[in-house]
Design an enzyme around this catalytic site. Structure first.
Site, short mmCIF file in Angstrom:
data_model
loop_
_atom_site.label_atom_id
_atom_site.label_comp_id
_atom_site.label_asym_id
_atom_site.label_seq_id
_atom_site.Cartn_x
_atom_site.Cartn_y
_atom_site.Cartn_z
N SER A 488 0.73 -1.16 -0.07
CA SER A 488 0.00 0.05 -0.07
C SER A 488 0.91 1.15 -0.16
O SER A 488 0.34 2.28 -0.51
CB SER A 488 -0.91 -0.12 1.30
OG SER A 488 -0.07 -0.32 2.55
N ASP A 611 -1.59 7.26 10.59
CA ASP A 611 -1.15 6.03 10.90
C ASP A 611 0.57 6.11 10.97
O ASP A 611 1.10 4.97 11.46
CB ASP A 611 -1.27 5.15 9.60
CG ASP A 611 -0.68 5.39 8.26
OD1 ASP A 611 -0.12 6.11 8.06
OD2 ASP A 611 -1.42 4.63 7.31
N HIS A 614 1.83 5.81 5.87
CA HIS A 614 1.94 6.11 4.33
C HIS A 614 2.09 7.67 4.37
O HIS A 614 1.43 8.41 5.06
CB HIS A 614 0.33 5.79 4.07
CG HIS A 614 0.20 4.18 4.14
ND1 HIS A 614 -0.47 3.71 5.12
CD2 HIS A 614 0.05 3.42 3.13
CE1 HIS A 614 -0.64 2.31 4.99
NE2 HIS A 614 -0.17 2.29 3.76
#
Length: 635
Positions: A488, A611, A614
């Site tokens: 991701s 988070d 990312h």
């Protein structure tokens, strides 16, 4: 009474089996070097429950010619509800006071757990991959208890029907075993690779096979019929089967990753069969496995395994919310969390579960009356009632407050960004493949801007990674053919990277493990889509073995240059393990270069989404330009 005492002595080794299961679950979640299949502890619990409960019911049927269903329900409620209610209410109260971001659907969580249907709530909601890097729910593990609760509700009635209608053990065993097989078959048929597996992972029908396998064992292996004295040959056979099953179970703990398709296509069923063999060996009083797993340590932990399972997630979630850089001292934090879990579980077992299990609830009115007396014999102990009332009231306030929040969390900015990027990647890949196949590879800087039409709107309104490069670097990047495979994080930065490298082919998927990338790279190699330069972004979702890394490098081949972006995932214990493994690998593979994104970004929390994994819109220009410069320098 003698029969019950004798039977209890025969199955004390089950505390050892419970301990193995609970240790696996704890290690899976807490250890910095994660074992792959600690989630497999749940099927062991299921097999044990199926065997023990069915064995008790069978024994009651054989002795009395009937089963006291209401009495069975009362015993299960006494054993399970005190711990469950305490954990759920206390956790809800904590959320209400200190972690209100978790209030969403709190009332539904409480109600469904008390009704033992929480697993279906999880099926309905689905499990977002991005919850791994945000704050996880402290209730997510309770799905398995709901499945067991549903089994306890219906199984006595089903068993009575089988004994009345079928009567004989062998056909009853056959029916139950066939039911287990169809449950596993449903899991295999409903599983779709690449799609959310919540329905089959949490569904009662697709997970019941483990419990039914344990139940079928009790039909042909009743504890009251097992003799302590066995011929040496039979004893050695049992020991061999038990040890062999245990070794295979341990091997699967370490080797079978939770993301593997094999889990859903027979892996869990095979593991449950191994658990049946282990339980059979441990249940037999003539086997040495019973004595081996009946030591005091295992017995102590096994009795508290229910509480350990209950409190593992609340402790981990709340502790790791306060300690955000878990990767800095993973072993220390893991030991602290294990200590907290075991301590809380012991207190729960000693002061809540056991006393309330044996409490005479017919005396409730009398006890409450005694509590309110001025000269009550309970004295200062009455303060605990006041504390319990405050906790319950706080949890109730939180449960009602939760309804003012969204019933389902909105799609995050990151999720929306990656979803848009996936469409852009697909469009760009088709263009790259078409140009490569026709030998019309664009080599001018104008191609760089040509990819901007599929980028996000924010890329045109602010500085991007392209702007961080010199004119000569842009021209060099425009000519370079690259194949990129990752997770991701790569998907997050894909559009920005393809702006810099217009001939870059990207295969990025949310949740991808290094083990998954092996098949992806094999497919790309067979299709001729592996360029002479390969960019990898793997390790965000878990560590990989030296063998997996070797397979990846062998598929790519020595003739290609490999650039591997290391990980910035401080909220997970495997961060340093992944980065150290990559750095060590450069000593073994001359064509491997590590792009040290971790060190470059570590002091810039403003570059990341919440988070801290990312890169956000602001951080992407640093991510893409840094990766690009390192690739160009390596060329």
């Amino acid at each position: 009474m003698n029969q019950r005492i004798k039977r209890h002595r025969y199955i004390t080794g089950f505390d050892g089996v419970r301990t193995i299961a609970v240790i696996a679950v704890i290690l899976y979640h807490l250890m910095p070097y994660n074992i792959q299949g600690g989630y497999l502890g749940v099927p062991i619990f299921f097999v044990l429950s199926g065997y023990l409960i069915t064995d008790l019911l069978n024994q009651e049927w054989q002795q009395n010619g009937e089963i006291d269903v209401w009495g069975f329900y009362q015993r299960r409620i006494r054993r399970l509800y005190p711990g469950l209610v305490t954990m759920v209410v206390a956790t809800a109260a904590y959320i209400t006071l200190f972690q209100r971001s978790l209030l969403v659907n709190l009332r539904a969580v409480i109600v469904t757990n008390f009704l033992y249907v929480y697993n279906w709530l999880e099926v309905h909601q689905g499990q977002s991959y991005f919850d791994r890097f945000g704050t996880q729910s402290p209730f997510v593990h309770l799905w398995s208890l709901s499945i067991e609760g549903q089994f306890y509700l219906f199984w006595p009635l089903v068993l009575i029907f089988l004994w009345v209608v079928v009567r004989r053990r062998q056909p009853i065993f056959d029916i139950i075993f066939i039911g287990a097989f169809f449950s596993a078959l449903a899991m295999a048929l409903l599983f779709q690779p690449g799609q959310d597996p919540s329905r089959i992972y949490f569904g009662t029908d697709t997970r019941m096979f483990s419990i039914l396998l344990g139940a079928s064992l009790s039909i042909i292996w009743p504890s009251t019929s097992l003799k302590k004295d066995l011929p040496n040959s039979a004893r050695l056979f049992l020991d061999g089967a038990g040890v062999g099953a245990l070794l295979l179970i341990i091997w699967m703990f370490f080797q079978l990753p939770g993301e593997s398709d094999l889990n859903y296509r027979g892996g869990m069923f095979f593991f449950s069969l191994l658990s049946v063999i282990l339980v059979a060996a441990v249940a037999h009083p003539g086997a040495d496995m019973n004595r081996l797993l009946s030591n005091r340590v295992f017995s102590w932990l096994g009795k508290r395994s229910y509480g350990i399972y209950l409190y593992q997630y609340p402790v981990m979630v709340f502790y790791e919310t306060k300690v955000t850089n878990i990767a800095q001292h993973p072993w220390l934090y893991a030991l602290i969390e294990i200590g907290l879990i075991v301590t809380i579980s012991h207190l729960s077992y000693t002061y809540i579960e056991r006393p309330l299990q044996h409490f005479d609830y017919r005396q409730t009115k009398k006890v409450l009356h005694e509590f309110i007396q001025r000269d009550s014999r309970y004295g200062f102990k009455r303060a605990w009632i006041v504390l319990a009332a405050v906790v319950c009231l706080t949890a109730a306030i939180g449960s009602f407050s939760s309804q003012s929040a969204q019933t389902k969390p909105k799609t995050s900015t990151l999720q929306s960004k990656i979803a848009a990027n996936e469409k852009s990647i697909q469009k760009h890949n088709q263009k790259v493949a078409k140009e490569s196949g026709s030998q019309k590879i664009a080599a001018s800087s104008s191609d760089t801007s040509a990819t901007a039409d599929s980028s996000s709107s924010s890329s045109t309104s602010q500085q991007t990674g392209v702007d961080q490069l010199t004119s000569s670097e842009r021209q060099q990047a425009a000519k370079l053919q690259i194949t990129a495979v990752g997770d991701s994080v790569l998907a997050d930065g894909s559009v920005d990277l393809q702006q810099i490298f217009p001939q870059m082919y990207i295969d990025a998927k949310v949740g991808r493990q290094a083990s998954d990338a092996i098949g992806v790279l094999q497919g790309l190699a067979q299709q001729g889509k592996l360029a002479t330069t390969v960019l990898l972004s793997l390790g965000t979702n878990g560590p990989f073995t030296a063998d997996q890394l070797q397979q990846i490098m062998q598929i790519i081949g020595k003739q290609r240059k490999v650039f591997w972006i290391n990980t910035h995932v401080p909220t997970r214990r495997w961060q340093d393990q992944v980065n150290q493994s990559l750095q060590s690998a450069t000593n073994h593979y001359e064509n491997l270069k590590v792009i040290d994104w971790y060190t470059y970004s570590n002091s810039h929390s403003d570059w990341f989404y919440g988070d801290n994994v990312h890169p956000n819109e602001y951080g992407l220009k640093f991510y893409s330009s840094f990766v690009a410069k390192k690739v160009l320098q390596g060329e």
